[in-house]
Motif scaffolding. Sequence first.
Motif: not given
Length: 368
Positions: A320-329, A334-348
């Motif tokens: 939808a065009g949000l940044t990771p910070i905006q997704v977290a908010e 937390g931002l680290e949770t979003v980053r961890a989820q993105l890392k998992a998605v990249y792997a899959k």
Amino acid sequence: MLKETMIEPAERDLTDLIYAALLGERSWQDFLDRLNALIPGGVSTLFFHDEKSGEGGISLAAGLDADTARDYAAHYVGLNPWMHNVARTPLGTGIIGERIVPRDEFVRTEYYADFLRRREIEAGVGVTLWREEACSFLLSTLTARIDPDANQQVADLLTRLTPHLTRAFRYYRTGRFDGALAQFGGSLLESPDVGVIVVGEGMVVRAASPRAEALLSSGAVVGLTAMGRLRLRDEAAAMLLKQMLARDYAGPRSLSTHLGAYRLTLVKAEAEGATGYFSGLAATLIIEEARPAGAPDMGWLARRYGLTRAETRTVEGIVAGLTPIQVAESRGIGLETVRAQLKAVYAKTDVNSQAGLVRIAFGFPPPR
């Protein structure tokens, strides 16, 4: 004449080299070089000849430079008088050239005068190792020696080597193709939406992923004929696949088409030298569920790549065009949770950027 004391150790060495090449411990070039060392002024080749099209080529050679091999495939294959009768020679039996074309006729041919004699070659010995459709696969030695009795000893040696070389054809054309699927990666092969099939000459299925096996059983997109050959419901895709499996195919290495809810991608396998000679022509058919048209279908994306609900919501925000910070908010995490989820998605999904996620969500190939 070759002495028996020379033939016996050479045969043992050559047999050992065949199995060492199969195991990857030595190369097929080592085998040809050892064989060629027995032949005065020799040229030894693994080559093929298609009787239907009249085309052929040298896949591997000892004592022959690459330019000459190309000249043979481009012009002289059509002039080779031995090849006019090769389909009628017994499979697996070494034969001297004089038994195919009498020497008094052979020396009057353009092939002899313009191709062999210029290279100080006078005679040939060969054996047909394998036949597939109208194509013959042969091992040949050309020699400066005219003596038919001495050349017959080499022909007899080739006859004795043939059973071992035939095992090489069976090995490359069956068991090795299980590994051909591995090049697509575990995530693709395990996906419930993607089937991968390795297809050989004559539309023979050589390997299939679990999803592809289910598709073959259902017959909805692909199936098997009574003779065990691949059948595609899409006639255009079937024609493209048959063209890719032709030796003179010079088109694109990959092509795609759609059949109902499925996208079919054809990829021409590139196997050169001895590997291509023994394994034969092959192409890969990738069958995947087509993404629904319109806006990204996050449910489809989640099913295809095995995303969790939380991972899907994160990807939805990125698309939808949000940044990771905006997704977290927006999600109250937390931002680290979003980053961890993105890392998992990249792997899959096998992408490594937010742009890559957006591309696959809209049905485009990921950036490379």
